[in-house]
Design a protein around this motif. Structure first.
Motif, short mmCIF file in Angstrom:
data_model
loop_
_atom_site.label_atom_id
_atom_site.label_comp_id
_atom_site.label_asym_id
_atom_site.label_seq_id
_atom_site.Cartn_x
_atom_site.Cartn_y
_atom_site.Cartn_z
N ALA A 170 0.83 -1.20 0.00
CA ALA A 170 0.00 0.00 0.00
C ALA A 170 0.87 1.26 0.00
O ALA A 170 0.53 2.26 -0.67
CB ALA A 170 -0.93 -0.01 1.21
N ASN A 198 0.99 7.01 -6.60
CA ASN A 198 -0.11 7.95 -6.83
C ASN A 198 0.36 9.39 -6.77
O ASN A 198 -0.11 10.24 -7.51
CB ASN A 198 -1.21 7.72 -5.79
N ARG A 213 -5.33 7.83 1.40
CA ARG A 213 -6.23 6.70 1.62
C ARG A 213 -5.45 5.39 1.69
O ARG A 213 -5.78 4.51 2.49
CB ARG A 213 -7.27 6.62 0.49
N LEU A 214 -4.42 5.27 0.85
CA LEU A 214 -3.64 4.04 0.84
C LEU A 214 -2.68 3.95 2.01
O LEU A 214 -2.42 2.86 2.53
CB LEU A 214 -2.84 3.95 -0.48
N ASP A 215 -2.15 5.09 2.43
CA ASP A 215 -1.15 5.08 3.50
C ASP A 215 -1.50 6.15 4.54
O ASP A 215 -0.85 7.20 4.61
CB ASP A 215 0.24 5.34 2.92
N MET A 217 2.14 1.80 -3.50
CA MET A 217 1.05 2.32 -4.34
C MET A 217 0.77 3.79 -4.02
O MET A 217 0.50 4.59 -4.91
CB MET A 217 -0.20 1.48 -4.13
N ALA A 218 0.85 4.16 -2.75
CA ALA A 218 0.64 5.56 -2.36
C ALA A 218 1.71 6.46 -2.97
O ALA A 218 1.40 7.55 -3.50
CB ALA A 218 0.67 5.68 -0.84
#
Length: 545
Positions: free
Chosen positions: A470, A477, A492-494, A473-474
């Motif tokens: 995550a 982004n 939201r992811l981290d 992915m953060a």
């Protein structure tokens, strides 16, 4: 730990290699290479763009080992070392419960648990050839990382490199690469001394020269001291063990290794590089000041250690919690402390010593347990040489002793076991070097008591892997950090990222959108209560602590 392997062949035959063992060796060997080279190009996340992908690789391997232990093995064997590591992990988890920043605690626990699983997975191998494979993979990974450092030093530019603290290569910091090299050096020598084929010995010898050149260019005083003390310990052991390998090619190979090491270090100094040192004789100055702790960074380390011990006095049982040293340290540091930045936070997310971190973050029980592991490994490597089957095993014991010394030295002056790359390297080599099916204590994994423990370890490893994925992915982004929407998706992811939450709080507060700013400002302030930017943003939007 090790599976009890049945051997239907003759007693003198080597033990059969099970499918479970292959399922361990392959990801361990591949993982140590990946963890050394993994990096991201998002420079807005400096340092974390190196740490987080490496943590992901470490946690994936740890999860694979946990799954193999849970579903492929029935009987394991352990000894005192395994028990001490288990105590260290269990106490660290207890300390994490009382941490201020549970996101940092989970991340630190993930590194520790996955490192322990790497150790136990490597210890499971039942054949000398498999142990050699794992050690060779670890040394190869260190050489590969060293090559990236040399490439940066001699002018190669890449988005994967950072100019701050060059030449760090794919580890992002010259001290980090120096620690890895110093730790890998004893077993690199062992690989060159004990391989059967002369051409392979030649290439391993070249690898030792690459490691030597990298250490010289790094100007890391901790690494210089580690190499010096490793030699002080290893050379007498080589002399004592000479009667075991006198009739082999070890002596000639050892002489060539010493020659190549000196050549590598000399060439590194003479060959022009792109490093912009301020001193006219930078390498000589570093060598002269290797034990200078009355001025400069050495004096700063001593002050930091003293202030960190105040955290221990405040909570000697569990400390600040794993990974929470930067959260608690500003409360105990006086004004003008060089470890503090001008934003009320620490300049680095860890203290300049693993042992200071372990005792201040996890308490005395965890720190003493881990210290005992190193003591047992070191003194155990010096015992019962006459019972070993060949000179290769004796030389492995010497390499193990040297690696323990090197690790203890660099971890006494910098963060090593706290970080994924050197931690993977250390525990993989320790596990492979002590692999043996002869450990006495048996653990029946099929029993109900251990079934719950297996499940808990798998869950911990899976959570760490998911969290690291995550975080990656953060970061993707956000990218270059140009779009607010990217930062929102990253939060939201981290949600445990202080940098992301504080950035969003500042963006919305700057546009006078305090309703949107407050949730991120509160989260940033909860993660680092002493952060001056987080406090200013909170006050700006009317948030009371």
């Amino acid at each position: 730990m090790s599976e009890q392997v049945s051997n239907q062949a003759g007693a003198g035959d080597p033990p059969a290699i099970s499918r479970a063992e292959w399922l361990l060796v392959l990801p361990l060997a591949a993982g140590v290479i990946v963890v050394m080279l993994a990096a991201l190009s998002y420079k807005v996340f400096e340092l974390d763009r190196y740490f987080i992908p490496k943590e992901l690789a470490l946690n994936i391997v740890g999860m694979i080992v946990a799954l193999v232990f849970a579903f492929r093995l029935r009987v394991l064997r352990g000894d005192l070392i395994d028990g001490l590591i288990a105590v260290f992990i269990a106490w660290s988890i207890l300390a994490a419960v009382f941490a201020t920043n549970h996101w940092l605690a989970q991340r630190a626990i993930g590194v520790s648990v996955s490192s322990a699983l790497v150790f136990w997975g490597a210890r499971h191998v039942s054949s000398q050839q498999m142990a050699r494979t794992l050690i060779g993979a670890a040394v190869f990974a260190a050489i590969a990382a060293a090559i990236t450092s040399l490439a940066q030093a001699y002018g190669v530019e890449s988005v994967w490199f950072t100019l701050a603290r060059a030449p760090g290569g794919t580890l992002g910091n010259r001290n980090f690469i120096a620690h890895v090299v110093a730790i890998a050096l004893p077993f690199a020598v062992w690989c060159a001394l004990t391989t059967k084929r002369s051409i392979i010995a030649f290439w391993w010898t070249i690898g030792v020269g690459i490691l030597a050149a990298t250490i010289v260019l790094s100007r890391s005083r901790a690494a210089y001291l580690a190499v010096a003390l490793t030699l002080v310990i290893s050379l007498p052991l080589f002399l004592v063990s000479r009667k075991y390998w006198r009739e082999t090619r070890v002596g000639g190979r050892l002489a060539r290794i010493l020659l190549v090491t000196m050549l590598g270090g000399t060439i590194a100094v003479i060959l022009p590089n792109t490093l912009e040192w301020k001193s006219d004789s930078p390498y000589l100055d570093s060598a002269r000041n290797v034990v200078d702790y009355e001025s400069g960074s050495g004096r700063g380390r001593i002050a930091q250690y003293q202030n960190s011990l105040k955290i221990v006095s405040a909570d000697p049982i569990f400390g600040a919690g794993p990974g929470n040293w930067p959260v608690r340290y500003p409360r105990f540091a006086p004004g003008g402390d060089p470890s503090l930045a001008d934003n009320g936070m620490t300049a680095n997310p860890w203290p300049s010593s693993d042992w200071v971190a372990f005792i201040s973050e996890r308490g005395a029980v965890a720190a003493v347990s881990l210290l005992a592991v190193f003591a047992v490994l070191f003194f155990g490597s010096l015992r019962k040489w006459r019972d070993l089957p060949s000179y290769e095993h004796i030389l492995m014991r010497i390499a193990l002793a040297g690696t323990v010394v090197a690790t203890m030295v660099v971890s006494a002056f910098d963060a090593v076991l706290l970080l994924p790359a050197p931690a993977f390297l250390v525990w993989l080599t320790f596990g492979a070097a002590t692999a043996s099916p002869q450990r006495r204590n048996t653990v029946d994994l099929a029993s109900r008591r251990w079934r719950h423990a297996r499940f808990a370890v798998v869950v911990l490893a899976a959570l760490s892997t998911i969290r690291s994925a995550a975080q990656v992915m953060a970061m993707s982004n956000v990218g270059t950090g140009a779009r607010t929407a990217g930062w929102v998706a990253a939060a939201r992811l981290d949600p445990g990222s202080y940098r992301i939450n504080q950035r969003l709080a500042d963006i919305y507060a700057g546009h006078r959108q305090c309703a949107k700013s407050r949730p991120y400002a509160r989260q940033a302030l909860s993660l680092f209560p002493n952060s001056l930017p987080a406090r200013r943003t909170a006050r700006r939007c009317g948030i009371r602590r």
